[in-house]
Design a protein around this motif. Structure first.
Motif, PDB file in Angstrom:
ATOM      1  N   LYS A   5       0.852  -1.187   0.000  1.00 23.23           N
ATOM      2  CA  LYS A   5       0.000   0.000   0.000  1.00 23.23           C
ATOM      3  C   LYS A   5       0.888   1.236   0.000  1.00 23.23           C
ATOM      4  N   ALA A   6       0.791   2.053  -1.032  1.00 25.26           N
ATOM      5  CA  ALA A   6       1.701   3.189  -1.189  1.00 25.26           C
ATOM      6  C   ALA A   6       1.403   4.277  -0.178  1.00 25.26           C
ATOM      7  N   LEU A   7       2.406   5.125   0.070  1.00 26.70           N
ATOM      8  CA  LEU A   7       2.197   6.295   0.904  1.00 26.70           C
ATOM      9  C   LEU A   7       1.118   7.178   0.302  1.00 26.70           C
ATOM     10  N   ARG A   8       0.273   7.722   1.160  1.00 24.22           N
ATOM     11  CA  ARG A   8      -0.750   8.628   0.659  1.00 24.22           C
ATOM     12  C   ARG A   8      -0.929   9.767   1.643  1.00 24.22           C
ATOM     13  N   TYR A   9      -1.424  10.864   1.159  1.00 24.58           N
ATOM     14  CA  TYR A   9      -1.553  12.064   1.966  1.00 24.58           C
ATOM     15  C   TYR A   9      -3.018  12.480   1.958  1.00 24.58           C
ATOM     16  N   THR A  10      -3.595  12.561   3.149  1.00 26.06           N
ATOM     17  CA  THR A  10      -5.029  12.773   3.226  1.00 26.06           C
ATOM     18  C   THR A  10      -5.436  14.243   3.309  1.00 26.06           C
ATOM     19  N   ILE A  11      -4.501  15.120   3.634  1.00 24.61           N
ATOM     20  CA  ILE A  11      -4.834  16.533   3.759  1.00 24.61           C
ATOM     21  C   ILE A  11      -3.839  17.358   2.950  1.00 24.61           C
ATOM     22  N   LYS A  12      -4.360  18.222   2.118  1.00 24.70           N
ATOM     23  CA  LYS A  12      -3.505  19.162   1.395  1.00 24.70           C
ATOM     24  C   LYS A  12      -4.070  20.568   1.606  1.00 24.70           C
ATOM     25  N   THR A  13      -3.246  21.458   2.067  1.00 21.44           N
ATOM     26  CA  THR A  13      -3.694  22.801   2.376  1.00 21.44           C
ATOM     27  C   THR A  13      -2.525  23.760   2.242  1.00 21.44           C
ATOM     28  N   THR A  14      -2.825  25.029   2.101  1.00 22.58           N
ATOM     29  CA  THR A  14      -1.765  26.031   1.970  1.00 22.58           C
ATOM     30  C   THR A  14      -1.389  26.597   3.332  1.00 22.58           C
ATOM     31  N   LEU A  15      -2.123  26.240   4.405  1.00 23.84           N
ATOM     32  CA  LEU A  15      -1.792  26.735   5.732  1.00 23.84           C
ATOM     33  C   LEU A  15      -0.498  26.094   6.214  1.00 23.84           C
ATOM     34  N   ARG A  16       0.267  26.848   7.002  1.00 25.13           N
ATOM     35  CA  ARG A  16       1.533  26.348   7.502  1.00 25.13           C
ATOM     36  C   ARG A  16       1.354  25.888   8.948  1.00 25.13           C
ATOM     37  N   PRO A  17       1.755  24.643   9.279  1.00 25.77           N
ATOM     38  CA  PRO A  17       1.655  24.174  10.663  1.00 25.77           C
ATOM     39  C   PRO A  17       2.488  25.039  11.601  1.00 25.77           C
ATOM     40  N   SER A  18       2.027  25.192  12.829  1.00 27.27           N
ATOM     41  CA  SER A  18       2.772  25.958  13.820  1.00 27.27           C
ATOM     42  C   SER A  18       4.060  25.231  14.186  1.00 27.27           C
ATOM     43  N   PRO A  19       5.095  25.959  14.613  1.00 30.25           N
ATOM     44  CA  PRO A  19       6.360  25.317  15.010  1.00 30.25           C
ATOM     45  C   PRO A  19       6.126  24.295  16.113  1.00 30.25           C
ATOM     46  N   GLN A  20       6.793  23.145  15.994  1.00 32.25           N
ATOM     47  CA  GLN A  20       6.578  22.045  16.922  1.00 32.25           C
ATOM     48  C   GLN A  20       7.833  21.745  17.742  1.00 32.25           C
ATOM     49  N   ILE A  21       7.636  21.058  18.846  1.00 30.42           N
ATOM     50  CA  ILE A  21       8.732  20.636  19.701  1.00 30.42           C
ATOM     51  C   ILE A  21       9.461  19.450  19.078  1.00 30.42           C
ATOM     52  N   TYR A  22       8.689  18.537  18.491  1.00 30.20           N
ATOM     53  CA  TYR A  22       9.264  17.298  17.983  1.00 30.20           C
ATOM     54  C   TYR A  22       9.655  17.414  16.512  1.00 30.20           C
ATOM     55  N   GLU A  23      10.807  16.871  16.197  1.00 30.17           N
ATOM     56  CA  GLU A  23      11.295  16.869  14.822  1.00 30.17           C
ATOM     57  C   GLU A  23      10.442  15.954  13.940  1.00 30.17           C
ATOM     58  N   ASN A  24      10.129  14.787  14.466  1.00 30.42           N
ATOM     59  CA  ASN A  24       9.271  13.830  13.768  1.00 30.42           C
ATOM     60  C   ASN A  24       8.343  13.160  14.769  1.00 30.42           C
ATOM     61  N   LEU A  25       7.149  12.803  14.301  1.00 27.10           N
ATOM     62  CA  LEU A  25       6.181  12.088  15.122  1.00 27.10           C
ATOM     63  C   LEU A  25       5.891  10.754  14.446  1.00 27.10           C
ATOM     64  N   PHE A  26       5.935   9.678  15.219  1.00 27.11           N
ATOM     65  CA  PHE A  26       5.742   8.337  14.684  1.00 27.11           C
ATOM     66  C   PHE A  26       4.351   7.835  15.088  1.00 27.11           C
ATOM     67  N   VAL A  27       3.454   7.813  14.114  1.00 30.19           N
ATOM     68  CA  VAL A  27       2.037   7.515  14.364  1.00 30.19           C
ATOM     69  C   VAL A  27       1.810   6.016  14.242  1.00 30.19           C
ATOM     70  N   LEU A  28       1.233   5.427  15.282  1.00 30.89           N
ATOM     71  CA  LEU A  28       1.128   3.974  15.367  1.00 30.89           C
ATOM     72  C   LEU A  28      -0.269   3.556  15.811  1.00 30.89           C
ATOM     73  N   ASP A  29      -0.769   2.468  15.231  1.00 29.84           N
ATOM     74  CA  ASP A  29      -2.081   1.954  15.641  1.00 29.84           C
ATOM     75  C   ASP A  29      -2.127   0.442  15.420  1.00 29.84           C
ATOM     76  N   PHE A  30      -1.952  -0.326  16.495  1.00 30.39           N
ATOM     77  CA  PHE A  30      -1.993  -1.782  16.394  1.00 30.39           C
ATOM     78  C   PHE A  30      -3.417  -2.281  16.178  1.00 30.39           C
ATOM     79  N   GLU A  31      -3.531  -3.435  15.495  1.00 28.09           N
ATOM     80  CA  GLU A  31      -4.757  -4.234  15.538  1.00 28.09           C
ATOM     81  C   GLU A  31      -4.390  -5.562  16.176  1.00 28.09           C
TER      82      GLU A  31
END
Length: 207
Positions: A5-31
């Motif tokens: 299953k290829a990478l896909r992007y669900t949201i596209k917008t011209t707004l810029r996210p606010s500066p974050q503390i974390y360099e990267n976030l690793f999103v996980l959801d077990f079944e």
């Protein structure tokens, strides 16, 4: 390691996210293995998806996704198949948790997981219950980096004042169409990223 299953992007917008503390976030959801009305014990992880998400753009940078063959209860219940969409044939042709977890550790290393990175889950059960149980079954120590995480439910509550229930209802509350199948771990991860990006664009800082 990429799945079919290829990478896909669900949201596209011209707004810029606010500066974050974390360099990267690793999103996980077990079944996990499950049944109804009586729950299977112990529950074993059967789908292991994780997305590396940029803390600057909230774009998905890398994807880890594998199915896992359980050993305590190798036959999936009809309830589990209907809920997750994972069929017995997929499980029978998959590797055990020990092998997949080793591949995941290598993937984390190759994707520069460090102290400026954090895991994100939807609720606490993935890291509070499912992972410790699975590691005990597999005689593996829970890595220190997986003993802390951000609960997206609580992030949503802090940002909006509303504590969400299901992921689908949370996505729809933000005016987004739910993408894919509910209780597909990889689909749930992408829907979580959609919410996270919107929160960041509204000024929320994940912490």
């Amino acid at each position: 390691m990429m799945s079919s299953k290829a990478l896909r992007y669900t949201i596209k917008t011209t707004l810029r996210p606010s500066p974050q503390i974390y360099e990267n976030l690793f999103v996980l959801d077990f079944e996990a293995t499950c049944d109804y009305p009586e729950q299977i014990s112990p529950q074993e992880i059967i789908e292991f998806p994780c997305l590396k998400v940029s803390g600057k753009t909230f774009e998905v940078l890398s994807q880890f996704h594998h199915y896992i063959r359980p050993i305590c209860n190798p036959l999936l219940s009809d309830f589990c198949v209907a809920r997750t969409g994972i069929i017995q044939e997929i499980i029978d042709n998959s590797e055990t948790f020990e092998s997949i977890f080793q591949q995941f550790r290598i993937w984390l290393h190759n994707n520069d997981f460090n102290n400026r990175c954090v895991f994100v889950t939807y609720g606490n059960q993935d890291f509070e219950r499912l992972l410790p149980t699975q590691c005990q079954i597999s005689n593996i120590a829970v890595p220190s980096c997986m003993r802390k995480w951000l609960d997206l439910k609580k992030c949503i509550a802090r940002a909006t004042g509303h504590y969400p229930s299901s992921l689908k209802s949370a996505v729809e509350r933000f005016g987004i169409k739910f993408s894919g199948r509910q209780h597909s771990g990889i689909d749930d991860c992408y829907n979580m990223v959609s919410i996270m990006k919107l929160l960041a664009e509204k000024g929320y800082v994940f912490n």
